[in-house]
Design a protein around this motif. Structure first.
Motif, PDB file in Angstrom:
ATOM      1  N   GLY A  15       6.326  -2.119   8.244  1.00  0.00           N
ATOM      2  CA  GLY A  15       7.158  -2.005   9.437  1.00  0.00           C
ATOM      3  C   GLY A  15       6.372  -2.282  10.696  1.00  0.00           C
ATOM      4  N   ASN A  16       6.767  -1.546  11.747  1.00  0.00           N
ATOM      5  CA  ASN A  16       6.278  -1.800  13.101  1.00  0.00           C
ATOM      6  C   ASN A  16       4.770  -1.717  13.266  1.00  0.00           C
ATOM      7  OD1 ASN A  16       6.009  -0.827  16.147  1.00  0.00           O
ATOM      8  ND2 ASN A  16       7.904  -1.970  15.873  1.00  0.00           N
ATOM      9  N   ILE A  17       4.142  -0.684  12.656  1.00  0.00           N
ATOM     10  CA  ILE A  17       2.710  -0.461  12.904  1.00  0.00           C
ATOM     11  C   ILE A  17       1.831  -1.315  11.987  1.00  0.00           C
ATOM     12  CG2 ILE A  17       2.406   1.480  11.287  1.00  0.00           C
ATOM     13  CD1 ILE A  17       0.845   1.127  14.811  1.00  0.00           C
ATOM     14  N   SER A  18       2.414  -1.933  10.966  1.00  0.00           N
ATOM     15  CA  SER A  18       1.574  -2.569   9.938  1.00  0.00           C
ATOM     16  C   SER A  18       0.716  -3.704  10.497  1.00  0.00           C
ATOM     17  CB  SER A  18       2.414  -3.048   8.756  1.00  0.00           C
ATOM     18  OG  SER A  18       3.348  -4.022   9.169  1.00  0.00           O
ATOM     19  N   ALA A  37       3.384  -4.252   0.153  1.00  0.00           N
ATOM     20  CA  ALA A  37       4.643  -3.951  -0.528  1.00  0.00           C
ATOM     21  C   ALA A  37       5.514  -3.118   0.399  1.00  0.00           C
ATOM     22  CB  ALA A  37       4.363  -3.173  -1.823  1.00  0.00           C
ATOM     23  N   ASP A  38       6.806  -3.114   0.124  1.00  0.00           N
ATOM     24  CA  ASP A  38       7.755  -2.327   0.915  1.00  0.00           C
ATOM     25  C   ASP A  38       8.995  -2.144   0.056  1.00  0.00           C
ATOM     26  OD1 ASP A  38       8.115  -1.882   4.267  1.00  0.00           O
ATOM     27  OD2 ASP A  38       9.952  -1.817   3.066  1.00  0.00           O
ATOM     28  N   LEU A  39       9.752  -1.063   0.341  1.00  0.00           N
ATOM     29  CA  LEU A  39      11.051  -0.891  -0.310  1.00  0.00           C
ATOM     30  C   LEU A  39      11.881  -2.153  -0.117  1.00  0.00           C
ATOM     31  CD1 LEU A  39      12.605   2.594   0.601  1.00  0.00           C
ATOM     32  CD2 LEU A  39      11.892   1.776  -1.657  1.00  0.00           C
ATOM     33  N   ARG A  40      11.760  -2.728   1.073  1.00  0.00           N
ATOM     34  CA  ARG A  40      12.471  -3.975   1.412  1.00  0.00           C
ATOM     35  C   ARG A  40      11.500  -5.132   1.095  1.00  0.00           C
ATOM     36  NH1 ARG A  40      13.085  -4.518   6.872  1.00  0.00           N
ATOM     37  NH2 ARG A  40      11.282  -3.188   7.197  1.00  0.00           N
ATOM     38  N   LEU A  41      11.705  -5.781  -0.021  1.00  0.00           N
ATOM     39  CA  LEU A  41      10.774  -6.842  -0.434  1.00  0.00           C
ATOM     40  C   LEU A  41      10.660  -7.926   0.637  1.00  0.00           C
ATOM     41  CD1 LEU A  41       8.853  -7.719  -2.683  1.00  0.00           C
ATOM     42  CD2 LEU A  41      10.757  -8.970  -3.739  1.00  0.00           C
ATOM     43  N   ALA A  78       8.479   9.906   3.778  1.00  0.00           N
ATOM     44  CA  ALA A  78       8.017   9.234   2.551  1.00  0.00           C
ATOM     45  C   ALA A  78       6.496   9.351   2.388  1.00  0.00           C
ATOM     46  CB  ALA A  78       8.430   7.761   2.575  1.00  0.00           C
ATOM     47  N   HIS A  79       5.794   9.924   3.378  1.00  0.00           N
ATOM     48  CA  HIS A  79       4.329   9.981   3.292  1.00  0.00           C
ATOM     49  C   HIS A  79       3.868  10.695   2.021  1.00  0.00           C
ATOM     50  CE1 HIS A  79       3.387   9.358   7.870  1.00  0.00           C
ATOM     51  NE2 HIS A  79       3.958   8.318   7.313  1.00  0.00           N
ATOM     52  N   ALA A  80       4.433  11.884   1.748  1.00  0.00           N
ATOM     53  CA  ALA A  80       3.961  12.661   0.594  1.00  0.00           C
ATOM     54  C   ALA A  80       4.354  12.007  -0.733  1.00  0.00           C
ATOM     55  CB  ALA A  80       4.461  14.098   0.676  1.00  0.00           C
ATOM     56  N   LEU A  95      -3.339   7.304   4.963  1.00  0.00           N
ATOM     57  CA  LEU A  95      -1.967   7.208   5.432  1.00  0.00           C
ATOM     58  C   LEU A  95      -1.838   7.476   6.923  1.00  0.00           C
ATOM     59  CD1 LEU A  95       0.170  10.266   4.379  1.00  0.00           C
ATOM     60  CD2 LEU A  95      -2.245  10.185   3.896  1.00  0.00           C
ATOM     61  N   GLU A  96      -0.695   7.040   7.439  1.00  0.00           N
ATOM     62  CA  GLU A  96      -0.416   7.279   8.860  1.00  0.00           C
ATOM     63  C   GLU A  96      -0.048   8.752   9.073  1.00  0.00           C
ATOM     64  OE1 GLU A  96      -0.337   6.676  11.937  1.00  0.00           O
ATOM     65  OE2 GLU A  96      -1.304   4.734  11.946  1.00  0.00           O
ATOM     66  N   LYS A  97      -0.193   9.183  10.307  1.00  0.00           N
ATOM     67  CA  LYS A  97       0.139  10.563  10.671  1.00  0.00           C
ATOM     68  C   LYS A  97       1.658  10.709  10.831  1.00  0.00           C
ATOM     69  CE  LYS A  97       1.151   8.875  14.672  1.00  0.00           C
ATOM     70  NZ  LYS A  97       2.563   8.832  15.068  1.00  0.00           N
ATOM     71  N   TRP A 162      12.466   1.603  22.622  1.00  0.00           N
ATOM     72  CA  TRP A 162      11.613   0.470  22.248  1.00  0.00           C
ATOM     73  C   TRP A 162      11.495   0.213  20.750  1.00  0.00           C
ATOM     74  CZ3 TRP A 162       7.251   0.893  19.173  1.00  0.00           C
ATOM     75  CH2 TRP A 162       6.785   2.195  18.955  1.00  0.00           C
ATOM     76  N   HIS A 163      11.546   1.292  19.916  1.00  0.00           N
ATOM     77  CA  HIS A 163      11.308   1.067  18.484  1.00  0.00           C
ATOM     78  C   HIS A 163      12.559   0.462  17.843  1.00  0.00           C
ATOM     79  CE1 HIS A 163      10.339   1.865  14.250  1.00  0.00           C
ATOM     80  NE2 HIS A 163       9.088   2.034  14.634  1.00  0.00           N
ATOM     81  N   PRO A 164      12.384  -0.545  16.941  1.00  0.00           N
ATOM     82  CA  PRO A 164      13.566  -1.190  16.350  1.00  0.00           C
ATOM     83  C   PRO A 164      14.405  -0.278  15.450  1.00  0.00           C
ATOM     84  CG  PRO A 164      11.503  -2.125  15.453  1.00  0.00           C
ATOM     85  CD  PRO A 164      11.120  -1.232  16.590  1.00  0.00           C
TER      86      PRO A 164
HETATM   87  N1  LIG Z   1       5.200   2.206  15.413  1.00  0.00           N
HETATM   88  C1  LIG Z   1       4.114   2.675  15.973  1.00  0.00           C
HETATM   89  O1  LIG Z   1       3.725   2.274  17.091  1.00  0.00           O
HETATM   90  C2  LIG Z   1       3.268   3.700  15.265  1.00  0.00           C
HETATM   91  C3  LIG Z   1       2.060   4.020  15.823  1.00  0.00           C
HETATM   92  C4  LIG Z   1       1.218   4.897  15.159  1.00  0.00           C
HETATM   93  C5  LIG Z   1       1.635   5.459  13.970  1.00  0.00           C
HETATM   94  N2  LIG Z   1       2.849   5.170  13.445  1.00  0.00           N
HETATM   95  C6  LIG Z   1       3.218   5.819  12.180  1.00  0.00           C
HETATM   96  O2  LIG Z   1       3.264   4.820  11.162  1.00  0.00           O
HETATM   97  C7  LIG Z   1       4.289   5.122  10.227  1.00  0.00           C
HETATM   98  C8  LIG Z   1       5.218   3.936  10.136  1.00  0.00           C
HETATM   99  O3  LIG Z   1       5.776   3.716  11.426  1.00  0.00           O
HETATM  100  P1  LIG Z   1       6.518   2.358  11.758  1.00  0.00           P
HETATM  101  O4  LIG Z   1       6.815   2.414  13.201  1.00  0.00           O
HETATM  102  O5  LIG Z   1       5.784   1.203  11.201  1.00  0.00           O
HETATM  103  O6  LIG Z   1       7.906   2.588  10.922  1.00  0.00           O
HETATM  104  P2  LIG Z   1       8.924   1.479  10.454  1.00  0.00           P
HETATM  105  O7  LIG Z   1      10.220   2.185  10.189  1.00  0.00           O
HETATM  106  O8  LIG Z   1       8.917   0.319  11.381  1.00  0.00           O
HETATM  107  O9  LIG Z   1       8.296   0.969   9.055  1.00  0.00           O
HETATM  108  C9  LIG Z   1       8.234   1.774   7.902  1.00  0.00           C
HETATM  109  C10 LIG Z   1       8.339   0.867   6.674  1.00  0.00           C
HETATM  110  O10 LIG Z   1       8.160   1.662   5.496  1.00  0.00           O
HETATM  111  C11 LIG Z   1       9.101   1.226   4.524  1.00  0.00           C
HETATM  112  N3  LIG Z   1       9.333   2.328   3.593  1.00  0.00           N
HETATM  113  C12 LIG Z   1       9.952   3.515   3.851  1.00  0.00           C
HETATM  114  N4  LIG Z   1       9.957   4.282   2.755  1.00  0.00           N
HETATM  115  C13 LIG Z   1       9.316   3.592   1.774  1.00  0.00           C
HETATM  116  C14 LIG Z   1       9.004   3.857   0.408  1.00  0.00           C
HETATM  117  N5  LIG Z   1       9.363   5.011  -0.173  1.00  0.00           N
HETATM  118  N6  LIG Z   1       8.319   2.909  -0.292  1.00  0.00           N
HETATM  119  C15 LIG Z   1       7.970   1.739   0.275  1.00  0.00           C
HETATM  120  N7  LIG Z   1       8.260   1.427   1.586  1.00  0.00           N
HETATM  121  C16 LIG Z   1       8.926   2.349   2.312  1.00  0.00           C
HETATM  122  C17 LIG Z   1      10.319   0.828   5.326  1.00  0.00           C
HETATM  123  O11 LIG Z   1      11.162  -0.070   4.586  1.00  0.00           O
HETATM  124  C18 LIG Z   1       9.698   0.182   6.556  1.00  0.00           C
HETATM  125  O12 LIG Z   1       9.501  -1.212   6.388  1.00  0.00           O
HETATM  126  C19 LIG Z   1       4.961   6.404  10.703  1.00  0.00           C
HETATM  127  O13 LIG Z   1       4.412   7.504  10.018  1.00  0.00           O
HETATM  128  C20 LIG Z   1       4.589   6.487  12.174  1.00  0.00           C
HETATM  129  O14 LIG Z   1       4.496   7.821  12.625  1.00  0.00           O
HETATM  130  C21 LIG Z   1       3.672   4.279  14.050  1.00  0.00           C
END
Ligand SMILES: NC(=O)c1ccc[n+]([C@@H]2O[C@H](COP(=O)([O-])OP(=O)(O)OC[C@H]3O[C@@H](n4cnc5c(N)ncnc54)[C@H](O)[C@@H]3O)[C@@H](O)[C@H]2O)c1
Length: 380
Positions: A15-18, A37-41, A78-80, A95-97, A162-164
């Motif tokens: 997602g967003n932070i990757s 990998a992601d739930l959404r391929l 989903a972290h745990a 993992l992310e916080k 701002w977040h999608p």
């Molecule tokens: N966006 C930011 O700026 C930012 C900054 C620092 C930390 N974080 C942390 O990073 C983490 C992700 O944030 P994000 O903004 O990227 O979220 P996001 O919603 O944009 O992305 C999360 C992704 O995880 C996937 N996902 C969810 N459950 C899943 C599962 N069980 N198996 C596989 N994939 C799964 C979703 O399909 C999605 O693509 C969060 O914990 C957030 O607190 C985000």
């Protein structure tokens, strides 16, 4: 495998932070991200194409024998479960916080890792930044005397602009304390050591949030977590620090991280970033800038969305963990540190609901200072 070969890494959650992790890894010779990998391929395929990686299903990635560490960038609830899948596959997890949206799930995650001799690492890693390490060095050198107290604030009007896909910010595991608090509480532990107890009042400023960002503009989110939180952390060393975390404050975002000592005041830097311009003053009231130049991870190497220069080294926690595995030493952004921080974050709401001080039970060591040097070679 020789310590000169990069540690092979996979990413779950595209997602967003990757991009911060994919781009950060490209700057390092210590690790190589092989697959995502992601739930959404389709999300994994898009990131794989953009960054020259292999897109896999979660099951394929976990079955890949070359992958040693998996970075879990899924949403908080989903972290745990995803981390447990990673550990069950025999791989280290970073993992992310926050560590988990539920404290008992986080404890179970660390227990599962310990049982298998695997590592858990957790964001934030911003405390590795030169701005923060310079603050720590100043405190340790006695520049402000003995720390007595401090003031910390992180205030804005939330994430729906701002977040999608901002829903998770307002559900369990979200809110300003669990989303932004980890940066601040982790840096406080880096500066002052473990927290002994917390007292707080926490409220929900708005029962619903209406998304104003695309593509979900107009969606109404029910708020499940406190969004305006005020409290006090008492540290084991005796210092007591006030903290406000809020997404109910209009106007430009505000941040503060000041530490007050018997002989001076430290004006720290934004724990969401790595650099900054920390300073100290003594009884004469004259601010003196701290010298960041001996510390790695402090030079500006990017820009914010608004175009302001920033130091962004988001990946160094993973690099440190990868080298720590090779060197058989503790890593700094550890699961134990993140568990302590999570208990502190939870304690703010518990204190408010239960009307009492909350004693923090999880043990935690102050992470080792980052060695002086120019770059990631400080880990080698
Ligand atoms: N966006 C930011 O700026 C930012 C900054 C620092 C930390 N974080 C942390 O990073 C983490 C992700 O944030 P994000 O903004 O990227 O979220 P996001 O919603 O944009 O992305 C999360 C992704 O995880 C996937 N996902 C969810 N459950 C899943 C599962 N069980 N198996 C596989 N994939 C799964 C979703 O399909 C999605 O693509 C969060 O914990 C957030 O607190 C985000």
């Amino acid at each position: 495998m020789s310590s000169r070969q990069p540690v092979i890494v996979g990413v779950i959650g595209c997602g967003n932070i990757s991009d911060a992790y994919f781009n950060g890894a490209k700057t390092s010779r210590l690790i190589r991200i092989k697959a995502c990998a992601d739930l959404r391929l389709e999300a994994a395929q898009a990131k794989a194409a953009a960054h020259g990686l292999q897109a896999m299903t979660v099951e394929q990635l976990l079955a890949d024998p070359e992958i040693e560490i998996v970075i879990n960038l899924t949403v908080p609830n989903a972290h745990a479960p995803v981390s447990q899948q990673i550990l069950a596959a025999g791989k280290h997890v970073y993992l992310e916080k926050p560590l988990a949206s539920d404290f008992n799930d986080a404890k179970a995650m660390l227990a599962a890792a310990a049982a298998k001799g695997l590592r858990v690492g957790c964001a934030p890693d911003t405390f590795f930044g030169g701005g923060h390490q310079a603050c720590r060095a100043a405190i340790d050198a006695g520049r402000i005397g003995t720390p007595i107290g401090g003031s910390v604030a992180v205030m804005s009007h939330g994430m729906e602009a701002w977040h999608p896909n901002p829903e998770f910010f307002f559900k369990r595991g979200g809110g300003p304390m669990h989303d932004m608090g980890p940066y601040y509480v982790t840096q406080l532990v880096n500066l002052l050591g473990p927290v002994a107890r917390v007292t707080a009042v926490a409220t929900i400023g708005n029962a619903t949030r209406t998304v104003t960002s695309e593509p979900l503009k107009g969606q109404v989110i029910g708020v499940e977590v406190p969004t305006h939180v005020n409290g006090t952390l008492q540290f084991a060393n005796g210092a007591n620090v006030t903290m406000t975390a809020s997404w109910d404050v209009w106007g430009p975002p505000r941040m503060q991280l000041d530490i007050y000592g018997t002989a001076g005041t430290l004006q720290g830097v934004n724990p969401n970033f790595f650099g900054g311009e920390p300073q100290v003053c003594g009884a004469d009231g004259q601010w003196q800038p701290l010298d960041l130049s001996p510390h790695p991870f402090s030079a500006n190497n990017g820009t914010t969305k608004a175009g302001a220069p920033i130091a962004n080294y988001r990946i160094v926690g993973v690099l440190d963990m990868a080298m720590a595995i090779r060197q058989q030493r503790p890593h700094r952004a550890s699961g134990e540190l993140a568990l302590h921080v999570l208990e502190v974050l939870d304690a703010f709401e518990r204190s408010s609901v239960e009307g009492r001080h909350i004693t923090i039970a999880t043990p935690c060591e102050r992470p080792a200072a980052v060695p002086l040097g120019a770059d990631e070679s400080v880990f080698c």
